[in-house]
Design an enzyme around this catalytic site. Structure first.
Site, mmCIF file in Angstrom:
data_model
loop_
_atom_site.group_PDB
_atom_site.id
_atom_site.type_symbol
_atom_site.label_atom_id
_atom_site.label_comp_id
_atom_site.label_asym_id
_atom_site.label_seq_id
_atom_site.Cartn_x
_atom_site.Cartn_y
_atom_site.Cartn_z
ATOM 1 N N HIS A 154 -6.349 1.748 -2.288
ATOM 2 C CA HIS A 154 -6.204 0.312 -2.521
ATOM 3 C C HIS A 154 -4.736 -0.021 -2.719
ATOM 4 O O HIS A 154 -3.947 0.839 -3.084
ATOM 5 C CB HIS A 154 -6.974 -0.088 -3.779
ATOM 6 C CG HIS A 154 -8.458 -0.113 -3.590
ATOM 7 N ND1 HIS A 154 -9.109 -1.211 -3.120
ATOM 8 C CD2 HIS A 154 -9.411 0.827 -3.802
ATOM 9 C CE1 HIS A 154 -10.399 -0.949 -3.055
ATOM 10 N NE2 HIS A 154 -10.609 0.285 -3.455
ATOM 11 N N TYR A 158 0.851 -1.177 0.000
ATOM 12 C CA TYR A 158 0.000 0.000 0.000
ATOM 13 C C TYR A 158 0.884 1.223 0.000
ATOM 14 O O TYR A 158 1.925 1.252 0.646
ATOM 15 C CB TYR A 158 -0.873 0.037 1.253
ATOM 16 C CG TYR A 158 -1.935 -1.011 1.302
ATOM 17 C CD1 TYR A 158 -1.658 -2.270 1.810
ATOM 18 C CD2 TYR A 158 -3.208 -0.747 0.841
ATOM 19 C CE1 TYR A 158 -2.632 -3.236 1.864
ATOM 20 C CE2 TYR A 158 -4.196 -1.714 0.893
ATOM 21 C CZ TYR A 158 -3.908 -2.955 1.408
ATOM 22 O OH TYR A 158 -4.875 -3.908 1.460
ATOM 23 N N LYS A 160 -4.518 -5.135 -9.544
ATOM 24 C CA LYS A 160 -3.224 -4.941 -8.888
ATOM 25 C C LYS A 160 -2.149 -5.400 -9.880
ATOM 26 O O LYS A 160 -2.399 -6.270 -10.702
ATOM 27 C CB LYS A 160 -3.129 -5.781 -7.620
ATOM 28 C CG LYS A 160 -4.357 -5.668 -6.748
ATOM 29 C CD LYS A 160 -4.000 -5.554 -5.304
ATOM 30 C CE LYS A 160 -5.239 -5.413 -4.453
ATOM 31 N NZ LYS A 160 -6.062 -4.238 -4.754
#
EC number: 4.6.1.16
Lengths: 465, 191
Positions: free
Chosen positions: A366, A358, A415
């Site tokens: 996120h 993070y 991601k």
């Protein structure tokens, strides 16, 4: 807005523009916000300290103000004579050998560790320890909404939507069946098939209409949030209408504790010195902790009939040296690397990776990267003999299916996948060199090197232009 | 904290989970399973009870069919909502709900599908374990389709014909992930 109008305005435009500016929510120079803001905790203030340590910066040096040099000098001298203490508070935790984990139970330490760098996870919450709040709300003692409840609500809506969709699809299938049955009937009755034509087209039209209805319904699907990322900016969570009803006559015993991963506990105690870990009431030194964590990371109930407590006393001294590719060490090296670079590193099994990175912390955004830790045996020691070469190859190799599986999950969760290779040094623990099994942790960590490798899936449609 | 010398108070208070495990392990000191596996089952039971609001939780050490020792202690309990609906059952339920909605003449009503929760088997595991089909089938062979419950008068669900367990995997950060595992191939569920 009246106060703005009364102000001595330099431009005549301003007063006429007041209503307009007010509607846009532009704060005027009198500092009063025009639009009632949603009340939500100020995360920037709560999490203002990125680590649970105290820093003492020198006063600023201003070149055109010679007196500022004096202030710097005073600070320097006083800090040399009386070195400031950091961290002021050393948190306490204990190692639970029954669950192979580290628990923090003191409520103040739990809050502090969560707020100052997002350490650990509430054992009964998704990330921030909020079980007690949730329990109070359940019993009507507190009016507030936690992120868990918000998620539950979202899931209910999604399930309702799916049920409606399933029903429509079902009806479409039945309609189609009926149409086909009619067609079969017609063709069997009328061999020439002249009358069959209109029936069929009618049936097809009907089903198409139904299907388009289904499509329309699926268009209105609420935006699918890929996965339960930890507590993030779920704003509703924090429309906290804290009508603070006093805690009722009965008190709920908090069943939750903050659980630290072994990497977090070791970083806090070894690198920051902000945590003391004890086992069976005895405070553990850094090298004891390293031995303990290395042993418990390879401990599996399936291999040995003993419990960890029975295995542990023997590991430091007798024959069981720490392997250089011990899973805890490999993960810790990566954890240390990214934490030192300022990332908030959190373990995450739900995304099927070792760590998530993070930027500032899960309360702000996120996670950007998903980290997979891989060992790499490129040191010449590992290719000296054929057996060694074969064994390393077995440990290193991953097939393409593995990569696709991992990458696919991360793609869905938005991601970027990062493969982190840890260069494994030749064995350094000869086992029982010294009587007490003491280790120079800094020297050990220096032997490891980390290589990062970010991977993205290239899709022609998305990456055009 | 069992092995703590007398008179020495731990500086850190143990967590409720730790207390529970220590207390229960002392009670069953002559347990047939490894205390480690028993602790794992207790950890999962605690999580189900408090985080996921399950009720009627039990830890089983012996098979309800053969009364033989289970490969490891299993947990059974009643979740707050149904965990798995067979696709054919869903069709049936949707038909009923739609009929009911039409009968009430209010098109604005939402589709009310009422499914009663069913008791489930839970298999506690750790993330660093390796599970094979053989070991899973050992577990399936030892369990019944529905875990034994106190009240036997409930009518069994006619759609529940294959065995299933909830695979609970604990990670060191206290996350427990739950996956439904069926004994064999089942009809795919509509998503």
């Amino acid at each position: 807005m009246a106060s703005t109008a009364h102000q001595p305005s330099n431009s005549p435009v301003q007063s006429s523009d007041v209503a307009d500016a007010g509607a846009k929510g532009v704060p005027k120079d009198n500092g009063k916000p025009n639009v009632p803001r949603e009340k939500r905790p100020n995360y920037a203030q709560i999490h203002s300290r990125p680590l649970p340590i105290d820093v003492y910066p020198l006063p600023a040096f201003i070149p055109h103000n010679p007196l500022s040099i004096v202030r710097v000098a005073i600070a320097l001298i006083s800090q040399t004579l009386w070195p400031p203490i950091s961290p002021l508070v050393i948190h306490e935790a204990y190692f639970s050998s029954q669950t192979l984990s580290i628990h923090v139970t003191d409520p103040q330490s739990v809050r502090a560790l969560w707020e100052q760098g997002f350490w650990g996870k509430g054992s009964l919450s998704r990330s921030e320890p909020r079980w007690l709040d949730m329990e109070k709300r359940k019993r009507g003692l507190k009016a507030m909404q936690t992120s868990e409840e918000y998620t539950a609500q979202r899931r209910r809506e999604r399930r309702q939507f799916k049920l409606e969709r399933a029903r429509l699809e079902r009806e479409a299938i039945e309609e189609q069946r009926r149409a086909e049955a009619r067609l079969a009937e017609a063709s069997s009755l009328d061999a020439t098939g002249n009358d069959a034509e209109p029936t069929t087209s009618d049936g097809v039209v009907q089903t198409e209409a139904l299907i388009s209805k289904v499509d329309a319904a699926s268009m209105s699907e609420p935006e699918f949030v890929p996965a339960d990322d930890d507590v993030t900016k779920e704003t509703e969570e924090d429309l906290v209408a804290e009508s603070s009803v006093e805690d009722g006559p009965f008190e709920i015993q908090n069943q939750e504790h903050l659980q630290l991963t072994m990497e977090e506990a070791f970083f806090l105690s070894y690198a920051l010195g902000a945590l003391k870990v004890e086992r069976q009431g005895i405070h553990q030194s850094s090298s004891q902790l390293l031995r303990l964590f290395c042993a418990s990371s390879t401990f599996s109930t399936l291999q040995s009939p003993q419990t960890l407590e029975e295995v542990l006393p023997r590991t430091p001294i007798f024959g069981n040296p720490i392997a250089p590719d011990n899973p805890f060490l490999l993960k810790y090296v990566v954890f240390h690397h990214f934490r030192s670079l300022g990332w908030v590193v959190r373990a995450n099994i739900k995304f099927a990776v070792d760590f998530l990175l993070y930027n500032r912390g899960p309360a702000f955004s996120h996670a950007e990267f998903a980290v997979m830790v891989l060992p790499s045996y490129s040191h010449p020691y590992w290719s000296e003999t054929t057996e060694r070469r074969e064994e390393c190859k077995k440990k290193e190799s991953r097939d393409w299916w593995w990569l696709h599986r991992v990458n696919r999950v991360q793609g869905l969760a938005h991601k970027s996948l990062m493969l982190v290779y840890v260069e494994v040094p030749p064995p350094w623990d000869k086992g029982g060199q010294s009587q007490d099994g003491k280790l120079d942790v800094g020297d050990i960590l220096k032997r490891y090197k980390v290589r990062e490798f970010v991977l993205g899936r290239w899709t022609p449609n998305r990456h055009r232009g | 904290m069992t092995t703590l010398p007398p008179g020495l108070k731990p500086a850190v208070l143990p967590s409720p989970l730790q207390n529970l495990i220590v207390e229960k392990l002392e009670q069953s000191a002559d347990s047939v399973h490894l205390s480690d596996l028993h602790a794992l089952a207790l950890q999962v039971e605690h999580n189900l009870r408090y985080q996921h609001s399950w009720t009627d939780l039990h830890i089983h050490t012996h098979s309800p069919i053969s009364n033989q020792l289970l490969p490891r202690p299993l947990v059974s309990g009643l979740p707050p909502q149904r965990l798995y609906i067979h696709p054919d059952e869903q069709i049936e339920l949707l038909k009923n709900a739609d009929r009911k909605r039409k009968a009430s003449k209010q098109a604005q009503d939402t589709l009310d599908v009422e499914v009663a929760p069913e008791p489930e088997w839970v298999l506690p595991t750790r993330l660093n374990e390796k599970w094979t089909l053989r070991r899973l089938s050992d577990v399936f062979n030892a369990i019944s389709i529905v875990p034994p419950t106190a009240d036997e008068n409930g009518t069994p669900n006619p759609w529940r014909t294959t065995k299933r367990v909830l695979l609970a995997t604990t990670d060191s950060d206290s996350t427990i992930t739950y996956y439904i595992v069926h004994d064999g191939v089942v009809k795919p569920r509509q998503n």
